[in-house]
Scaffold this active site. Structure first.
Site, PDB file in Angstrom:
ATOM      1  N   GLN A 147      51.882  58.866  46.213  1.00 30.11           N
ATOM      2  CA  GLN A 147      52.398  57.821  46.230  1.00 30.11           C
ATOM      3  C   GLN A 147      52.307  57.023  45.191  1.00 30.11           C
ATOM      4  O   GLN A 147      52.804  55.752  44.624  1.00 30.11           O
ATOM      5  CB  GLN A 147      51.937  56.955  47.316  1.00 30.11           C
TER       6      GLN A 147
ATOM      7  N   VAL B   4      42.623  39.426  52.423  1.00 29.95           N
ATOM      8  CA  VAL B   4      41.497  38.245  52.551  1.00 29.95           C
ATOM      9  C   VAL B   4      41.349  38.510  50.607  1.00 29.95           C
ATOM     10  O   VAL B   4      41.800  39.179  49.521  1.00 29.95           O
ATOM     11  CB  VAL B   4      40.019  39.396  52.032  1.00 29.95           C
TER      12      VAL B   4
ATOM     13  N   HIS C  79      36.694  46.837  48.845  1.00 34.30           N
ATOM     14  CA  HIS C  79      35.965  45.394  47.874  1.00 34.30           C
ATOM     15  C   HIS C  79      35.922  44.785  49.642  1.00 34.30           C
ATOM     16  O   HIS C  79      36.734  45.679  50.849  1.00 34.30           O
ATOM     17  CB  HIS C  79      36.973  45.081  47.515  1.00 34.30           C
TER      18      HIS C  79
ATOM     19  N   GLY D 148      38.057  42.744  51.355  1.00 33.07           N
ATOM     20  CA  GLY D 148      39.408  43.236  51.945  1.00 33.07           C
ATOM     21  C   GLY D 148      38.930  44.469  53.054  1.00 33.07           C
ATOM     22  O   GLY D 148      39.377  44.163  54.346  1.00 33.07           O
ATOM     23  N   HIS D 149      39.197  45.794  52.111  1.00 39.57           N
ATOM     24  CA  HIS D 149      38.937  46.914  52.796  1.00 39.57           C
ATOM     25  C   HIS D 149      37.452  46.612  54.248  1.00 39.57           C
ATOM     26  O   HIS D 149      37.484  47.286  55.022  1.00 39.57           O
ATOM     27  CB  HIS D 149      38.055  47.657  51.838  1.00 39.57           C
TER      28      HIS D 149
ATOM     29  N   ARG E  89      42.696  47.112  41.962  1.00 38.22           N
ATOM     30  CA  ARG E  89      43.187  46.924  40.357  1.00 38.22           C
ATOM     31  C   ARG E  89      42.422  46.180  39.868  1.00 38.22           C
ATOM     32  O   ARG E  89      42.850  46.328  38.444  1.00 38.22           O
ATOM     33  CB  ARG E  89      44.953  47.518  40.437  1.00 38.22           C
TER      34      ARG E  89
ATOM     35  N   MET F 189      41.871  53.806  50.250  1.00 34.62           N
ATOM     36  CA  MET F 189      42.186  55.180  48.922  1.00 34.62           C
ATOM     37  C   MET F 189      40.556  54.252  47.700  1.00 34.62           C
ATOM     38  O   MET F 189      40.214  55.015  46.759  1.00 34.62           O
ATOM     39  CB  MET F 189      43.595  55.091  48.055  1.00 34.62           C
TER      40      MET F 189
ATOM     41  N   SER G 186      41.997  42.674  45.752  1.00 35.50           N
ATOM     42  CA  SER G 186      42.395  44.593  45.361  1.00 35.50           C
ATOM     43  C   SER G 186      41.718  45.417  44.330  1.00 35.50           C
ATOM     44  O   SER G 186      40.865  44.858  43.567  1.00 35.50           O
ATOM     45  CB  SER G 186      43.709  44.063  44.438  1.00 35.50           C
TER      46      SER G 186
HETATM   47  O1  PAF Z   1      46.373  50.646  51.385  1.00 36.64           O
HETATM   48  C1  PAF Z   1      46.234  51.458  50.805  1.00 36.64           C
HETATM   49  O2  PAF Z   1      45.583  51.656  50.024  1.00 36.64           O
HETATM   50  C2  PAF Z   1      47.054  52.991  50.941  1.00 36.64           C
HETATM   51  O3  PAF Z   1      48.126  53.011  50.306  1.00 36.64           O
HETATM   52  C3  PAF Z   1      47.000  54.180  52.178  1.00 36.64           C
HETATM   53  C4  PAF Z   1      47.685  53.053  53.307  1.00 36.64           C
HETATM   54  C5  PAF Z   1      45.497  54.547  52.636  1.00 36.64           C
HETATM   55  C6  PAF Z   1      47.557  55.514  51.718  1.00 36.64           C
HETATM   56  O4  PAF Z   1      47.536  56.484  50.773  1.00 36.64           O
END
Ligand code: PAF
Length: 282
Positions: A61, A177, A34, A36-37, A188, A30, A186
């Site tokens: 979601q 991470v 950071h 982690g990504h 957030r 999304m 996160s």
């Molecule tokens: O983990 C996330 O960032 C989201 O839930 C995902 C897997 C990209 C789905 O929108």
């Protein structure tokens, strides 16, 4: 690195790459990257010839009182970070591209995996996740897709979807991470004031305390959950959402830890709802 905004553009790109026998990795995100990504993207780059990272804040979601509107976004910054990680394609669709008029199908995983933890606190959340991830997997048709262990329940739900719907993608789990003081990374975390940021380390500390207790031979699930809850409640800036412990990976209710178990926590620090988890071994 190229930026694509439509499903057809991505599908054409993938068709071309597959003609050349390239392996494809997908990192669904999304955005607001950071470390982690970046660890997901770096792993994908190591394991696949071409890596697609999707950036899409999926409205499906988020609950009506959740943080969809304020979720942090910065596409320009994300593009630079993804390029640095070696990503080949960013797929950043609009809402109308993902959910055009007439869209009317969702993917929902049964209660055994979704009626607990975040699933019970965020009704509809995992249907939103399963639906968007199914769409992304169908658009990109990757050989491998990468998800963080921080969202442990999400990972299990997605593995279920992929197995149940015979999708030809390997789901790769990547370890959480953490910041130096243990706080799980996160997007957030950007909501936290400096005081809340300091307080948020209680999540990791309480999980570590439970790990220590299990190492010392404590096995009773109610006792361990109570210990973690007490620890989090001692922190005045934390508002506990849940502490739960299940067998892993089946998420069955247990009274005693006799094998791998998932201990997961969620708490609010101001408006930030943070989650964390640990796998305990008896
Ligand atoms: O983990 C996330 O960032 C989201 O839930 C995902 C897997 C990209 C789905 O929108």
């Amino acid at each position: 690195m190229i930026l694509l905004k439509t499903c057809v553009e991505v599908q054409n790109y993938i068709t071309e790459q597959k003609k050349q026998n390239k392996t494809i990795g997908l990192v669904p995100t999304m955005g607001y990257f950071h470390q982690g990504h970046l660890s997901l993207m770096e792993k994908a780059v190591r394991q696949c010839d071409k890596v697609v990272t999707s950036i899409y804040v999926n409205p499906l979601q988020f609950g009506p009182r959740e943080d969809l509107a304020s979720y942090p976004r910065d596409l320009e910054r994300d593009l630079g970070l993804a390029k640095g990680a070696g990503v080949d394609v960013i797929f950043a669709p609009t809402d109308s591209e993902m959910y055009p008029q007439g869209f009317n199908t969702t993917v929902s995983v049964g209660e055994e995996l979704t009626d607990k933890l975040c699933g019970s606190k965020r009704p509809g959340h995992f249907t939103g996740v399963s639906t968007v991830v199914t769409k992304l997997l169908n658009i990109v048709k990757p050989h491998k897709a990468y998800f963080g262990q921080k969202d442990a329940q999400q990972l299990l739900v997605i593995k279920r979807v992929v197995a149940d719907l015979n999708m030809d993608t390997e789901i790769v789990a990547v370890p959480t991470v953490r910041e130096q003081d243990g706080l799980a990374m996160s997007s957030r975390n950007t909501y936290l004031t400096p005081e809340q940021r300091a307080a948020a380390t209680v999540l990791y500390q309480s999980l570590q305390m439970a790990k220590g207790a299990v190492k010392e031979g404590r096995r009773r699930v109610p006792e361990i959950c109570q210990m973690v809850a007490d620890q989090i409640k001692k922190e005045p800036l934390a508002k506990l959402d849940y502490v739960e412990l299940y067998s892993y990976p089946h998420l069955k209710s247990i009274d005693e830890i006799t094998g791998p178990a998932l201990l997961a926590v969620a708490a609010f620090f101001g408006k930030a709802r943070l989650i964390d988890n640990i796998i305990l071994e008896a």
